[in-house]
Design a protein around this motif. Structure first.
Motif, PDB file in Angstrom:
ATOM      1  N   ASN A 202      -4.963   7.896   0.927  1.00 20.90           N
ATOM      2  CA  ASN A 202      -3.491   7.555   0.975  1.00 20.90           C
ATOM      3  C   ASN A 202      -3.326   6.163   1.839  1.00 20.90           C
ATOM      4  O   ASN A 202      -3.558   5.961   2.731  1.00 20.90           O
ATOM      5  CB  ASN A 202      -2.601   8.606   0.868  1.00 20.90           C
ATOM      6  N   TYR A 203      -1.668   5.960   1.610  1.00 19.70           N
ATOM      7  CA  TYR A 203      -1.346   4.775   3.528  1.00 19.70           C
ATOM      8  C   TYR A 203      -2.263   5.698   5.330  1.00 19.70           C
ATOM      9  O   TYR A 203      -2.111   4.489   4.861  1.00 19.70           O
ATOM     10  CB  TYR A 203      -0.373   4.503   3.538  1.00 19.70           C
ATOM     11  N   TRP A 204      -1.974   7.093   4.730  1.00 18.76           N
ATOM     12  CA  TRP A 204      -2.902   6.698   6.417  1.00 18.76           C
ATOM     13  C   TRP A 204      -4.215   6.977   6.829  1.00 18.76           C
ATOM     14  O   TRP A 204      -4.219   6.756   7.695  1.00 18.76           O
ATOM     15  CB  TRP A 204      -1.732   8.576   6.757  1.00 18.76           C
ATOM     16  N   HIS A 205      -4.812   7.617   5.354  1.00 13.93           N
ATOM     17  CA  HIS A 205      -6.232   6.246   5.713  1.00 13.93           C
ATOM     18  C   HIS A 205      -6.188   4.938   6.558  1.00 13.93           C
ATOM     19  O   HIS A 205      -6.775   5.021   6.731  1.00 13.93           O
ATOM     20  CB  HIS A 205      -6.696   7.327   4.477  1.00 13.93           C
ATOM     21  N   MET A 206      -5.973   4.571   4.807  1.00 13.12           N
ATOM     22  CA  MET A 206      -6.155   2.941   5.148  1.00 13.12           C
ATOM     23  C   MET A 206      -5.688   2.478   7.158  1.00 13.12           C
ATOM     24  O   MET A 206      -5.880   2.398   7.621  1.00 13.12           O
ATOM     25  CB  MET A 206      -5.177   2.002   4.415  1.00 13.12           C
ATOM     26  N   GLU A 207      -4.437   3.469   7.044  1.00 11.43           N
ATOM     27  CA  GLU A 207      -3.802   3.105   8.553  1.00 11.43           C
ATOM     28  C   GLU A 207      -4.468   3.338   9.992  1.00 11.43           C
ATOM     29  O   GLU A 207      -4.963   2.797  10.341  1.00 11.43           O
ATOM     30  CB  GLU A 207      -2.880   3.777   9.139  1.00 11.43           C
TER      31      GLU A 207
ATOM     32  N   LEU B 152      -7.364  -3.381   2.919  1.00 11.72           N
ATOM     33  CA  LEU B 152      -7.365  -3.730   1.969  1.00 11.72           C
ATOM     34  C   LEU B 152      -8.227  -2.088   1.219  1.00 11.72           C
ATOM     35  O   LEU B 152      -8.194  -2.808  -0.089  1.00 11.72           O
ATOM     36  CB  LEU B 152      -7.612  -4.816   0.687  1.00 11.72           C
ATOM     37  N   HIS B 153      -9.449  -1.697   1.638  1.00  9.52           N
ATOM     38  CA  HIS B 153     -10.962  -2.025   1.152  1.00  9.52           C
ATOM     39  C   HIS B 153     -11.090  -0.848   0.010  1.00  9.52           C
ATOM     40  O   HIS B 153     -10.980  -0.285  -0.457  1.00  9.52           O
ATOM     41  CB  HIS B 153     -11.432  -1.351   2.689  1.00  9.52           C
ATOM     42  N   ASP B 154      -9.890   0.651   0.189  1.00  8.83           N
ATOM     43  CA  ASP B 154      -9.553   1.562  -1.203  1.00  8.83           C
ATOM     44  C   ASP B 154      -8.669   1.045  -2.376  1.00  8.83           C
ATOM     45  O   ASP B 154      -8.725   1.788  -2.662  1.00  8.83           O
ATOM     46  CB  ASP B 154      -9.142   2.755  -0.355  1.00  8.83           C
ATOM     47  N   ILE B 155      -8.196   0.209  -2.066  1.00 10.87           N
ATOM     48  CA  ILE B 155      -6.744  -0.256  -2.623  1.00 10.87           C
ATOM     49  C   ILE B 155      -6.880  -0.427  -4.407  1.00 10.87           C
ATOM     50  O   ILE B 155      -6.488   0.204  -5.531  1.00 10.87           O
ATOM     51  CB  ILE B 155      -5.752  -0.959  -2.368  1.00 10.87           C
TER      52      ILE B 155
ATOM     53  N   LYS C  47     -12.719   5.660  -6.993  1.00  9.43           N
ATOM     54  CA  LYS C  47     -12.265   7.064  -7.233  1.00  9.43           C
ATOM     55  C   LYS C  47     -10.279   7.032  -7.004  1.00  9.43           C
ATOM     56  O   LYS C  47     -10.045   8.281  -7.273  1.00  9.43           O
ATOM     57  CB  LYS C  47     -12.565   7.764  -5.556  1.00  9.43           C
ATOM     58  N   LEU C  48      -9.857   5.930  -6.631  1.00  7.22           N
ATOM     59  CA  LEU C  48      -8.591   6.338  -6.753  1.00  7.22           C
ATOM     60  C   LEU C  48      -7.955   5.416  -8.627  1.00  7.22           C
ATOM     61  O   LEU C  48      -6.971   5.155  -9.378  1.00  7.22           O
ATOM     62  CB  LEU C  48      -7.798   5.072  -6.534  1.00  7.22           C
ATOM     63  N   HIS C  49      -8.623   5.329  -9.163  1.00 11.89           N
ATOM     64  CA  HIS C  49      -8.569   4.626 -10.998  1.00 11.89           C
ATOM     65  C   HIS C  49      -9.669   4.865 -11.728  1.00 11.89           C
ATOM     66  O   HIS C  49     -10.324   4.191 -13.032  1.00 11.89           O
ATOM     67  CB  HIS C  49      -9.052   2.672 -10.242  1.00 11.89           C
ATOM     68  N   ASN C  50      -9.826   6.629 -11.961  1.00 12.40           N
ATOM     69  CA  ASN C  50     -10.737   7.067 -12.853  1.00 12.40           C
ATOM     70  C   ASN C  50     -12.098   6.442 -13.205  1.00 12.40           C
ATOM     71  O   ASN C  50     -12.426   6.089 -14.225  1.00 12.40           O
ATOM     72  CB  ASN C  50      -9.853   6.792 -14.245  1.00 12.40           C
ATOM     73  N   GLY C  51     -12.655   6.530 -12.122  1.00 11.62           N
ATOM     74  CA  GLY C  51     -14.194   5.842 -12.446  1.00 11.62           C
ATOM     75  C   GLY C  51     -13.932   4.563 -12.286  1.00 11.62           C
ATOM     76  O   GLY C  51     -15.343   3.910 -12.345  1.00 11.62           O
ATOM     77  N   ILE C  52     -13.114   3.332 -11.970  1.00 13.59           N
ATOM     78  CA  ILE C  52     -13.814   2.317 -12.824  1.00 13.59           C
ATOM     79  C   ILE C  52     -12.863   1.607 -11.148  1.00 13.59           C
ATOM     80  O   ILE C  52     -12.039   1.906 -10.638  1.00 13.59           O
ATOM     81  CB  ILE C  52     -12.303   1.775 -13.631  1.00 13.59           C
ATOM     82  N   ASP C  53     -13.716   0.502 -10.554  1.00 10.64           N
ATOM     83  CA  ASP C  53     -13.470  -0.248 -10.080  1.00 10.64           C
ATOM     84  C   ASP C  53     -12.510  -1.206 -10.226  1.00 10.64           C
ATOM     85  O   ASP C  53     -12.693  -1.728 -10.545  1.00 10.64           O
ATOM     86  CB  ASP C  53     -14.682  -0.812  -8.791  1.00 10.64           C
ATOM     87  N   ARG C  54     -11.375  -1.423  -9.386  1.00  6.66           N
ATOM     88  CA  ARG C  54     -10.458  -2.304  -9.459  1.00  6.66           C
ATOM     89  C   ARG C  54      -9.543  -3.129  -8.040  1.00  6.66           C
ATOM     90  O   ARG C  54      -9.042  -4.274  -8.493  1.00  6.66           O
ATOM     91  CB  ARG C  54      -8.994  -1.915 -10.120  1.00  6.66           C
TER      92      ARG C  54
ATOM     93  N   ILE D  53       0.893  -1.525   0.107  1.00  3.73           N
ATOM     94  CA  ILE D  53       0.042  -0.057  -0.567  1.00  3.73           C
ATOM     95  C   ILE D  53       0.435   1.393  -0.331  1.00  3.73           C
ATOM     96  O   ILE D  53       0.732   2.361  -0.677  1.00  3.73           O
ATOM     97  CB  ILE D  53      -0.615   0.426   0.936  1.00  3.73           C
ATOM     98  N   LYS D  54       1.342   1.423   1.208  1.00  5.08           N
ATOM     99  CA  LYS D  54       3.315   1.873   0.537  1.00  5.08           C
ATOM    100  C   LYS D  54       3.431   2.823  -1.133  1.00  5.08           C
ATOM    101  O   LYS D  54       3.313   3.721  -0.918  1.00  5.08           O
ATOM    102  CB  LYS D  54       4.367   2.141   1.673  1.00  5.08           C
ATOM    103  N   LYS D  55       3.301   1.652  -1.624  1.00  2.00           N
ATOM    104  CA  LYS D  55       4.647   2.243  -2.257  1.00  2.00           C
ATOM    105  C   LYS D  55       3.534   1.986  -3.840  1.00  2.00           C
ATOM    106  O   LYS D  55       3.553   3.006  -4.379  1.00  2.00           O
ATOM    107  CB  LYS D  55       5.028   0.577  -3.614  1.00  2.00           C
TER     108      LYS D  55
END
Length: 215
Positions: free
Chosen positions: A26-31, A57-60, A64-71, A14-16
Motif C-alpha cells: 500500500n501507500y505506506w510501503h511506497m513511503e 511508483l515502483h509497485d503501482i 501482484k496488484l492487478h490479477n497477475g498482469i503487469d500494468r 498513490i493514496k487514492k
C-alpha cells in the motif's frame, strides 16, 4: 514541473489507488521504500529525481496488484507525461522499475546505480520486522496457509512459476526473504540488511519452537 510538486501529486495519486490495500503493497510501503532510498542516497552518488520517482511508483502497476498482469507502463507513462516529463525520461523511470522486481530470482539485473538503489530500498522493506509483517499480510490477502509443516519450500526455475506459487507463508522466507541479504547492491544496504536478516532468523527459531517443529 519541480520534483517536490511532482511527488506531491504522485503521493495523492498513490493514496487514492492503494491506501486501502491489505497485501503489504500500500501507500505506506511506497513511503518506506522512499525513506530507504533517501538513506542510501546519502552514500551513493545517483540521480536523486529518478530514484525518488521510481521508488514512489515502483509497485503501482505490479502484477501482484492487478490479477497477475503487469500494468506499470500503462499506469506510469500517462501519469509522468501529465506532469510534463519527456518521453526519454519516462522510459528511464520505467526501466528502473522493471529492474526492481524479484521474480523468483530471475529478474533483470540492475543496469544503473539508480535501479540498484531502488531495488535495495524495496528489498529492505521485505525483510526484518516489517518484512515479517508484510509476508503474513500478503499471504492472508491471498488465502495462503500460515504454515504447513508437510509443505516444503520450492526452488523456482523461472519467474512465471514463482509468480504462480501458492505455498504457505513460512515457505516464503526460504523462497525469497532469507536470500535478499546476499542480493543487496550497495554497501549501506548490505549493512542494513544484515541486522534485519538476523531478526528474521530469530523469529523463525522462536516460531518453530512454539509450533513444536524444531529440527
Amino acid at each position: 514541473m519541480e520534483l517536490e510538486k511532482s511527488i506531491q501529486i504522485i503521493q495523492t495519486y498513490i493514496k487514492k489507488k492503494l491506501f486501502e490495500d491489505n497485501s503489504g503493497h500500500n501507500y505506506w510501503h511506497m513511503e518506506r521504500v522512499v525513506t530507504n532510498a533517501e538513506k542510501i542516497l546519502l552514500y551513493e552518488p545517483a540521480d536523486r529525481s529518478k530514484v525518488l520517482l521510481a521508488a514512489w511508483l515502483h509497485d503501482i502497476g505490479d502484477y501482484k496488484l492487478h490479477n497477475g498482469i503487469d500494468r506499470t507502463e500503462e499506469t506510469v507513462y500517462p501519469l509522468l507525461s501529465s506532469l510534463g516529463y519527456e518521453d526519454t525520461y519516462i522510459k528511464s523511470i520505467l526501466k528502473i522499475i522493471q529492474e526492481v522486481s524479484y521474480k523468483g530470482g530471475h529478474n533483470t539485473p540492475p543496469s544503473t546505480i539508480e535501479a540498484k538503489i531502488v531495488q535495495d530500498a524495496d528489498r529492505l522493506d521485505a525483510i526484518g520486522a516489517i518484512g515479517i509483517a508484510r509476508a503474513f499480510a500478503y499471504g492472508g490477502s491471498k488465502g495462503r496457509a500460515l504454515f504447513n509443516p508437510e509443505e516444503k519450500p520450492m526452488e523456482y526455475t523461472e519467474s512465471s512459476s514463482y509468480q504462480k506459487n501458492t505455498s504457505c507463508t513460512i515457505n516464503h522466507f526460504y523462497e525469497k526473504l532469507l536470500k535478499l541479504k546476499d542480493l543487496m547492491n550497495t554497501d549501506i544496504a548490505k549493512e542494513m540488511a544484515r541486522e534485519r536478516h538476523r531478526f528474521m532468523e530469530k523469529f523463525l527459531k522462536e516460531f518453530y519452537k512454539e509450533t513444536g517443529t524444531e529440527t
